[in-house]
Design an enzyme around this catalytic site. Structure first.
Site, mmCIF file in Angstrom:
data_model
loop_
_atom_site.group_PDB
_atom_site.id
_atom_site.type_symbol
_atom_site.label_atom_id
_atom_site.label_comp_id
_atom_site.label_asym_id
_atom_site.label_seq_id
_atom_site.Cartn_x
_atom_site.Cartn_y
_atom_site.Cartn_z
ATOM 1 N N ARG A 1 -12.401 -3.609 9.941
ATOM 2 C CA ARG A 1 -10.948 -3.750 9.772
ATOM 3 C C ARG A 1 -10.256 -2.861 10.786
ATOM 4 N NH1 ARG A 1 -7.230 -1.847 4.568
ATOM 5 N NH2 ARG A 1 -6.719 -0.019 5.810
ATOM 6 N N TYR B 1 0.308 2.828 6.874
ATOM 7 C CA TYR B 1 -0.804 2.666 5.935
ATOM 8 C C TYR B 1 -2.089 2.376 6.724
ATOM 9 C CZ TYR B 1 -0.246 -2.248 6.951
ATOM 10 O OH TYR B 1 -0.173 -3.446 7.613
ATOM 11 N N ASP C 1 -5.292 -5.701 7.540
ATOM 12 C CA ASP C 1 -4.536 -5.622 6.279
ATOM 13 C C ASP C 1 -3.048 -5.553 6.589
ATOM 14 O OD1 ASP C 1 -3.643 -5.231 3.735
ATOM 15 O OD2 ASP C 1 -4.846 -3.441 3.326
ATOM 16 N N HIS D 1 -0.867 -5.505 4.159
ATOM 17 C CA HIS D 1 -0.424 -4.634 3.054
ATOM 18 C C HIS D 1 0.939 -5.026 2.479
ATOM 19 C CE1 HIS D 1 -0.748 -1.009 0.596
ATOM 20 N NE2 HIS D 1 -1.993 -0.918 1.022
ATOM 21 N N GLU E 1 -4.984 -9.808 5.345
ATOM 22 C CA GLU E 1 -4.971 -9.428 3.930
ATOM 23 C C GLU E 1 -3.540 -9.199 3.460
ATOM 24 O OE1 GLU E 1 -7.591 -6.142 3.293
ATOM 25 O OE2 GLU E 1 -6.419 -5.414 1.618
ATOM 26 N N GLU F 1 -6.121 -7.373 -4.434
ATOM 27 C CA GLU F 1 -6.495 -6.008 -4.826
ATOM 28 C C GLU F 1 -5.558 -5.446 -5.891
ATOM 29 O OE1 GLU F 1 -6.191 -4.057 -0.903
ATOM 30 O OE2 GLU F 1 -4.512 -2.925 -1.708
ATOM 31 N N ARG G 1 -9.600 -10.706 -3.757
ATOM 32 C CA ARG G 1 -9.944 -9.293 -3.586
ATOM 33 C C ARG G 1 -9.937 -8.481 -4.883
ATOM 34 N NH1 ARG G 1 -10.525 -6.238 0.237
ATOM 35 N NH2 ARG G 1 -8.895 -4.672 -0.085
ATOM 36 N N GLU H 1 -15.307 -4.474 0.900
ATOM 37 C CA GLU H 1 -14.692 -3.347 1.626
ATOM 38 C C GLU H 1 -15.520 -2.082 1.388
ATOM 39 O OE1 GLU H 1 -10.711 -2.387 0.353
ATOM 40 O OE2 GLU H 1 -10.295 -1.259 2.191
ATOM 41 N N TRP I 1 5.274 -1.194 -0.559
ATOM 42 C CA TRP I 1 4.244 -0.377 0.053
ATOM 43 C C TRP I 1 2.936 -1.107 -0.052
ATOM 44 C CZ3 TRP I 1 -0.425 2.217 -0.288
ATOM 45 C CH2 TRP I 1 -0.690 3.027 0.841
HETATM 46 C C1 CS2 Z 1 -5.783 -0.886 0.891
HETATM 47 C C2 CS2 Z 1 -5.951 0.240 -0.093
HETATM 48 O O1 CS2 Z 1 -8.099 -0.752 1.197
HETATM 49 C C3 CS2 Z 1 -7.140 -1.494 1.193
HETATM 50 O O2 CS2 Z 1 -7.180 -2.669 1.490
HETATM 51 O O3 CS2 Z 1 -4.865 -1.857 0.601
HETATM 52 O O4 CS2 Z 1 -6.201 1.383 0.658
HETATM 53 C C4 CS2 Z 1 -4.793 0.489 -1.063
HETATM 54 O O5 CS2 Z 1 -3.632 0.876 -0.380
HETATM 55 C C5 CS2 Z 1 -5.177 1.584 -2.026
HETATM 56 O O6 CS2 Z 1 -6.409 1.306 -2.600
HETATM 57 C C6 CS2 Z 1 -4.119 1.779 -3.102
HETATM 58 O O7 CS2 Z 1 -4.554 2.711 -4.039
HETATM 59 MG MG MG Z 2 -5.487 -3.788 1.166
#
Ligand code: CS2
Ligand code: MG
Length: 403
Positions: free
Chosen positions: A148, A160, A210, A212, A236, A262, A283, A339, A403
């Site tokens: 990634r 992020y 990602d 996000h 993602e 996720e 995910r 991941e 976020w």
């Molecule tokens: C992220 C995560 O790994 C990922 O794909 O989206 O780091 C996510 O921000 C965190 O797990 C949130 O706790």
């Molecule tokens: Mg993610």
């Protein structure tokens, strides 16, 4: 009949916070379940300690499905990350006990191996593009088959997915750090650095990215289209998944594969996305989506629609989840990728795990159960919970963004 005799909620902070449930049966077998919910850890700890543990004592540990239904349907208040993480912890611990009693690694009880190992993707990142490219080179040298890639967007404070001081930890401050965000700046920048990754390293590995939850559907469509020639393994969370119909719009414009889930916690939250073929990878994870029992159900539904697994595996999911995801990933027919973000070095002092990395894949040893032991003595050295929060993103006009 054996009964559940003890239910302990264990909190420790070996480099980061983890909440773990340990169940002990009357014949002395213990099982572990991860109960970590990043930034809301103590809510799950209380849910388990105050409302679930008393109900478990005296129950038959063999009845995993019945216990799942009892905690899910019986509570009346169902779904949501706190509830589903608590249910997951109990479910995972019961599968650990059952597999230990059977004397088998858990994947054997789930149907046995479908593959030799589970392919993982680690994170490459950089505050600058050259830093990102160096990181990709480092991970390729280590033998990873999938990577990634994330770089800090120039001019924005905090991004992020990007390392600070050699490590990326999503929740890293005692109050949420406020970060600046501009989708315009990101849309201009991200496709160009992803292109540089392909230019430098070619196409012989899977490249992931990602988003996000940051873009609107039409922006996500444009992003997906602009990177099509880079053949991403996935983009993602292109847009927040509450608005599930919006994925239809993204799909109309791009064949870049989409991964979502996720932050989704039940089969009901992915049903529309899967059955309408709006995503390619789901995910959801063991810890936030109701444990082995429920996640397997999600993956079975996904398989009918040729959707593959792509479990979340950030550092806020403990080594217990990592082992559980690995056991499940070895067994299911529609595994996609896992991941693999790794942990601070202290984490391994508390969680002794049989999970091993080889040639870019995770595998487990022959230990019965999940193959993870919790070291109480080590945990005592990291006993103090440290409140830590994920950042908050604000647009350049000061308003709050996803976020
Ligand atoms: C992220 C995560 O790994 C990922 O794909 O989206 O780091 C996510 O921000 C965190 O797990 C949130 O706790
Ligand atoms: Mg993610």
């Amino acid at each position: 009949m054996a009964t559940i005799e003890r239910a302990e909620v264990l909190i420790c902070c070996p480099g980061r916070n983890f909440v773990t449930l340990r169940l002990t049966s009357s014949d002395g077998v213990t099982g572990l379940g991860d109960a970590t919910l990043n930034g809301r850890e103590l809510a799950v700890a209380s849910y388990l300690r105050d409302h679930v543990a008393p109900l478990l004592i005296g129950r038959d540990p063999d009845r995993i499905e019945d216990t799942w239904q009892y905690l899910y349907k019986g509570a009346y208040w169902r779904r949501g990350p706190v509830t589903m993480t608590a249910v997951a912890a109990v479910d995972t611990a019961l599968w650990d006990i059952k597999a230990k009693l059977a004397g088998m690694p858990l994947h054997q009880l789930l149907g046995g191996r479908s593959r030799d190992g589970v392919m993982v993707y680690p994170h490459a990142s950089g505050q600058t593009v050259p830093e990102l490219l160096d990181d990709v080179a480092r991970l390729l040298d280590l033998g990873y088959q999938a990577i990634r890639a994330q770089a800090a967007v120039p001019g924005l404070t905090g991004s992020y997915g990007v390392k600070k001081n050699g490590r990326y930890e999503p929740a890293d401050s005692a109050r949420p750090e406020e970060q600046a965000w501009s989708s315009e700046a990101y849309l201009d920048f991200a496709p160009r650095y992803l292109e540089q990754v392909r230019q430098r390293f070619g196409f012989d590995f899977h490249l992931l990215h990602d988003v996000h939850h940051r873009l609107t559907p039409i922006q996500a469509a444009r992003f997906g289209r602009s990177v099509e020639q880079l053949r991403l393994f996935w983009m993602e969370d292109p847009t927040p998944a509450e608005d599930q119909e919006s994925f239809r719009l993204i799909r109309q414009h791009t064949c870049t594969p989409i991964a979502v889930g996720e932050a989704l916690t039940s089969i009901w939250e992915v049903q529309h996305l899967i059955t309408n073929r709006l995503i390619d990878y789901v995910r959801c994870t063991v810890v936030h989506a109701g444990g082995i029992t429920h996640l397997r159900r999600i993956f079975d539904l996904a398989d009918l629609y040729q959707v593959r697994s792509g479990c979340h595996g950030a550092s806020d999911l403990s080594p217990v989840t990592q082992a559980a995801a690995c056991q499940l990933g070895l067994a299911i027919p529609n595994f996609g990728i896992q991941e693999h973000m790794g942990y601070p070095p202290q984490t391994a002092e508390v969680f002794h795990s049989g999970v091993q990395l080889k040639d870019g894949c995770l595998d487990v040893d022959d230990s019965p159960g999940l193959g993870v032991e919790y070291d109480d003595q080590a945990a005592a050295r990291f006993a103090d919970f440290e409140p830590k929060y994920l950042p908050v993103a604000r647009r350049l006009d000061g308003s709050v963004h996803d976020w």
